[in-house]
Motif scaffolding. Sequence first.
Motif, mmCIF file in Angstrom:
data_model
loop_
_atom_site.group_PDB
_atom_site.id
_atom_site.type_symbol
_atom_site.label_atom_id
_atom_site.label_comp_id
_atom_site.label_asym_id
_atom_site.label_seq_id
_atom_site.Cartn_x
_atom_site.Cartn_y
_atom_site.Cartn_z
ATOM 1 N N THR B 126 2.404 15.255 0.670
ATOM 2 C CA THR B 126 2.321 14.061 -0.101
ATOM 3 C C THR B 126 2.833 12.854 0.284
ATOM 4 O O THR B 126 3.808 12.791 0.834
ATOM 5 C CB THR B 126 2.863 14.483 -1.595
ATOM 6 O OG1 THR B 126 2.439 15.904 -2.112
ATOM 7 C CG2 THR B 126 2.491 13.315 -2.591
ATOM 8 N N ILE B 127 1.673 11.820 0.040
ATOM 9 C CA ILE B 127 2.542 10.458 0.472
ATOM 10 C C ILE B 127 3.208 9.927 -0.750
ATOM 11 O O ILE B 127 2.973 10.233 -1.943
ATOM 12 C CB ILE B 127 1.065 9.612 0.409
ATOM 13 C CG1 ILE B 127 0.217 10.021 1.527
ATOM 14 C CG2 ILE B 127 1.507 8.069 0.787
ATOM 15 C CD1 ILE B 127 -1.258 9.233 1.607
ATOM 16 N N ASN B 128 4.507 9.725 -0.495
ATOM 17 C CA ASN B 128 5.280 8.648 -1.580
ATOM 18 C C ASN B 128 6.124 7.911 -0.954
ATOM 19 O O ASN B 128 6.281 7.636 0.170
ATOM 20 C CB ASN B 128 6.041 9.786 -2.379
ATOM 21 C CG ASN B 128 7.155 10.680 -1.595
ATOM 22 O OD1 ASN B 128 7.518 10.223 -0.431
ATOM 23 N ND2 ASN B 128 7.527 11.779 -1.963
ATOM 24 N N THR B 236 0.115 13.924 -9.381
ATOM 25 C CA THR B 236 -1.144 13.858 -8.557
ATOM 26 C C THR B 236 -0.505 13.558 -7.097
ATOM 27 O O THR B 236 0.592 12.821 -6.750
ATOM 28 C CB THR B 236 -1.884 12.406 -8.772
ATOM 29 O OG1 THR B 236 -2.286 12.654 -10.200
ATOM 30 C CG2 THR B 236 -2.989 12.177 -8.084
ATOM 31 N N GLU B 237 -0.994 14.434 -6.215
ATOM 32 C CA GLU B 237 -0.423 14.555 -5.112
ATOM 33 C C GLU B 237 -1.307 14.168 -3.688
ATOM 34 O O GLU B 237 -1.888 15.121 -3.237
ATOM 35 C CB GLU B 237 0.140 15.969 -4.646
ATOM 36 C CG GLU B 237 1.159 16.478 -5.932
ATOM 37 C CD GLU B 237 2.617 16.125 -5.698
ATOM 38 O OE1 GLU B 237 3.118 15.797 -4.850
ATOM 39 O OE2 GLU B 237 3.217 16.271 -6.691
ATOM 40 N N PRO B 238 -1.280 13.011 -3.257
ATOM 41 C CA PRO B 238 -2.225 12.556 -2.256
ATOM 42 C C PRO B 238 -1.908 13.063 -1.004
ATOM 43 O O PRO B 238 -0.533 12.640 -0.669
ATOM 44 C CB PRO B 238 -2.580 11.004 -2.306
ATOM 45 C CG PRO B 238 -1.210 10.783 -3.354
ATOM 46 C CD PRO B 238 -0.657 11.631 -4.138
ATOM 47 N N MET B 288 -8.981 6.932 -2.848
ATOM 48 C CA MET B 288 -7.573 6.324 -2.939
ATOM 49 C C MET B 288 -7.152 5.717 -1.700
ATOM 50 O O MET B 288 -7.335 6.451 -0.776
ATOM 51 C CB MET B 288 -6.737 7.394 -3.508
ATOM 52 C CG MET B 288 -5.386 6.947 -3.903
ATOM 53 S SD MET B 288 -4.276 8.195 -4.390
ATOM 54 C CE MET B 288 -4.620 8.498 -5.806
ATOM 55 N N THR B 289 -6.352 4.443 -1.973
ATOM 56 C CA THR B 289 -5.889 3.808 -0.571
ATOM 57 C C THR B 289 -4.508 4.321 -0.489
ATOM 58 O O THR B 289 -3.934 4.832 -1.181
ATOM 59 C CB THR B 289 -6.131 2.375 -0.509
ATOM 60 O OG1 THR B 289 -5.407 2.070 -1.552
ATOM 61 C CG2 THR B 289 -7.512 1.986 -0.767
ATOM 62 N N LEU B 290 -4.293 3.837 0.784
ATOM 63 C CA LEU B 290 -2.605 4.437 1.047
ATOM 64 C C LEU B 290 -1.814 3.642 0.240
ATOM 65 O O LEU B 290 -0.932 4.278 -0.401
ATOM 66 C CB LEU B 290 -2.217 3.908 2.606
ATOM 67 C CG LEU B 290 -0.819 4.210 2.926
ATOM 68 C CD1 LEU B 290 -0.512 5.680 2.841
ATOM 69 C CD2 LEU B 290 -0.597 3.805 4.518
ATOM 70 N N LYS B 291 -2.119 2.367 -0.126
ATOM 71 C CA LYS B 291 -1.294 1.541 -1.006
ATOM 72 C C LYS B 291 -1.250 2.106 -2.199
ATOM 73 O O LYS B 291 -0.014 2.384 -2.875
ATOM 74 C CB LYS B 291 -1.635 0.156 -1.004
ATOM 75 C CG LYS B 291 -0.651 -0.698 -1.605
ATOM 76 C CD LYS B 291 -1.016 -2.227 -1.436
ATOM 77 C CE LYS B 291 -0.146 -2.985 -2.061
ATOM 78 N NZ LYS B 291 0.126 -2.598 -3.491
ATOM 79 N N GLU B 292 -2.233 2.512 -2.787
ATOM 80 C CA GLU B 292 -2.542 3.201 -4.233
ATOM 81 C C GLU B 292 -1.634 4.362 -4.125
ATOM 82 O O GLU B 292 -1.042 4.493 -5.237
ATOM 83 C CB GLU B 292 -4.105 3.425 -4.521
ATOM 84 C CG GLU B 292 -4.739 2.295 -4.828
ATOM 85 C CD GLU B 292 -6.043 2.600 -4.897
ATOM 86 O OE1 GLU B 292 -7.066 1.615 -5.517
ATOM 87 O OE2 GLU B 292 -6.776 3.623 -4.534
ATOM 88 N N ALA B 293 -1.931 5.113 -3.205
ATOM 89 C CA ALA B 293 -1.157 6.442 -3.029
ATOM 90 C C ALA B 293 0.555 6.061 -3.246
ATOM 91 O O ALA B 293 1.245 6.670 -3.949
ATOM 92 C CB ALA B 293 -1.218 7.218 -1.954
ATOM 93 N N ILE B 294 1.008 5.232 -2.438
ATOM 94 C CA ILE B 294 2.384 4.908 -2.464
ATOM 95 C C ILE B 294 2.806 4.327 -3.849
ATOM 96 O O ILE B 294 4.050 4.715 -4.409
ATOM 97 C CB ILE B 294 2.798 3.896 -1.233
ATOM 98 C CG1 ILE B 294 2.636 4.550 0.089
ATOM 99 C CG2 ILE B 294 4.126 3.283 -1.318
ATOM 100 C CD1 ILE B 294 2.702 3.645 1.062
ATOM 101 N N ASP B 295 1.896 3.528 -4.393
ATOM 102 C CA ASP B 295 2.125 2.787 -5.617
ATOM 103 C C ASP B 295 2.298 3.754 -6.643
ATOM 104 O O ASP B 295 3.322 3.954 -7.679
ATOM 105 C CB ASP B 295 1.288 1.828 -6.070
ATOM 106 C CG ASP B 295 1.311 0.536 -5.321
ATOM 107 O OD1 ASP B 295 2.370 0.497 -4.496
ATOM 108 O OD2 ASP B 295 0.253 -0.232 -5.162
ATOM 109 N N LEU B 296 1.591 4.855 -6.605
ATOM 110 C CA LEU B 296 1.492 6.137 -7.682
ATOM 111 C C LEU B 296 3.004 6.685 -7.822
ATOM 112 O O LEU B 296 3.380 7.210 -8.869
ATOM 113 C CB LEU B 296 0.566 7.409 -7.296
ATOM 114 C CG LEU B 296 0.106 8.243 -7.977
ATOM 115 C CD1 LEU B 296 -0.878 7.611 -9.121
ATOM 116 C CD2 LEU B 296 -0.826 9.101 -7.109
ATOM 117 N N SER B 297 3.683 6.781 -6.587
ATOM 118 C CA SER B 297 5.129 7.425 -6.720
ATOM 119 C C SER B 297 6.122 6.857 -7.115
ATOM 120 O O SER B 297 7.132 7.152 -7.298
ATOM 121 C CB SER B 297 5.190 7.994 -5.411
ATOM 122 O OG SER B 297 5.538 6.786 -4.425
#
Lengths: 219, 298
Positions: B126-128, B236-238, B288-297
């Motif tokens: 997962t990206i975080n 949610t785990e991208p 989903m973009t990388l930035k969105e994935a990071i922001d999600l966490s």
Amino acid sequence: MSSWLELLTDNFDALASGFWVTLRLVVGAFLVAAVVGTLVAALRIAPSKWLQRLGGVYVETFRNIPLLVLLIIAYSGLRRAGVPIGTWTAGIAALGLYTAAYVAEVLRSGVFAVSRGQVEAALSLGFDQRQTLRRIVLPQAVRTVISPLGSITIAMIKNSAIVGAALAVNDLLKEARIIASRTFETEAAFVCAAIGYLLLTIAATIAVRLLEQRYAIRR
Amino acid sequence: MQGTRWRWMAILALALGVLVASGCGDDDESADGGTTATTQARTFDEGTTMARLQQAGEITIGVKFEVPPFGFKNVQSGDVEGFDIDVAQAIADELGVEANYIEALSDNRIPFLKDGTADLILSTMTINAERDEEIDFSDPYFIARGRILVKEDDDSINGVGDLGGKEVCTALGSTYEDTLKREAPTAKRRLVDSYSECLELIQNGAVDAVSTDDVILTGMIIQDDSLKLVGEPLTTEPYGVGIKDGDSAFQEFVSEVVQKFKDDGRWAASYQKWVGQYTEEDAEPPTMTLKEAIDLST
């Protein structure tokens, strides 16, 4: 060098709880090993061939199976067979019974290290079998087994690290790995774990040294 | 006597030689995907990681070995297979190099990237934001949801709220360590190295539940249908491809390959093969973009 100190202070509670789990595991297994090891050694030097053989079977079984396999049998194996064994019981039993095999061998060799002539001399001087064992053989055997028993204890303390990994118990090593995975300070976390194990093994070493001095022959 | 001893030594040496020649290193070889790039490989600027890998002719990729359907060893062939491996293979093919798969556990995958043991990590990671500080990620190539798995005959757990006081298994170093601490603070967490151990623990009754990504849990249900998923998705785990920190050219290249994989139908085919046919659910490649994935966490 300051990084592991910082990690130690930041995560002291987790590391202390892991240390406490490891300590209880080691003390429990030590007691099992001491009691069972002595009983098995008694079988090994018993006057009956069959009892000797029984002791031999114990030693060869527990000494020749890897500790990890014993742990899996003691926990997953028994649970699958319908025995609702807990992690503590399984961990202490497997580590203790495994170590007991080594303890038994050391005790047996200690008794056999006392020369046959001493027993004969004692018997001819009028000591009975029991007195010979208690007053002549065992005091001398104790002296020779202290050092190897210390080595076995130290090995057992280190072997306890396998228990946490195999049984999903949060022992010292597991806590260190949890910290490492959270902080990414892998080296510092393992340095802290190593220090924890050193505390235990050094304590065991000192205890052995004191016992050796106490039982030393003054020359 | 002397002669006999020499003969035995010779036999021993021979036996060792045979062992070394035949048996050892078998794992590395068989783990190779076996598919080599059919298209002419692209050329890259001198000094980039891509050029270095092409020079070496192989790329070492850390994947899971015991997590169907994302990364697992096929018992018959000995090859590693799964969704993660399909994506990894696409990257290796684009470079025109052999993929060498090594096992990366949740606990050791980030150290593997940092110390160079692996060039890339594709292990249901997962990206975080925390991990992004340590390594770089590609754009998300899959989106999983956090769920809870229990035994089918267990009616006491119907969601994360019921986990209090229960024994819950997850992997050491996974995002669920924190998720569980937050969502079910009184649950007793049992942390293992690999999810196959969680499956063992729930099967033998040592734990009451397993919590991790839905696709991993689905993999367990495929192996043992006396298990079920309960509750609403927790998180949610991208998933992203892990890349060594600071290698932006390589990061860009990997994201590009991932995008191509999503666009040209390979993503859909791979999804159907590893996930869709079991869940009977359709899915679109993640946008989903990388930035969105990071922001999600955060």
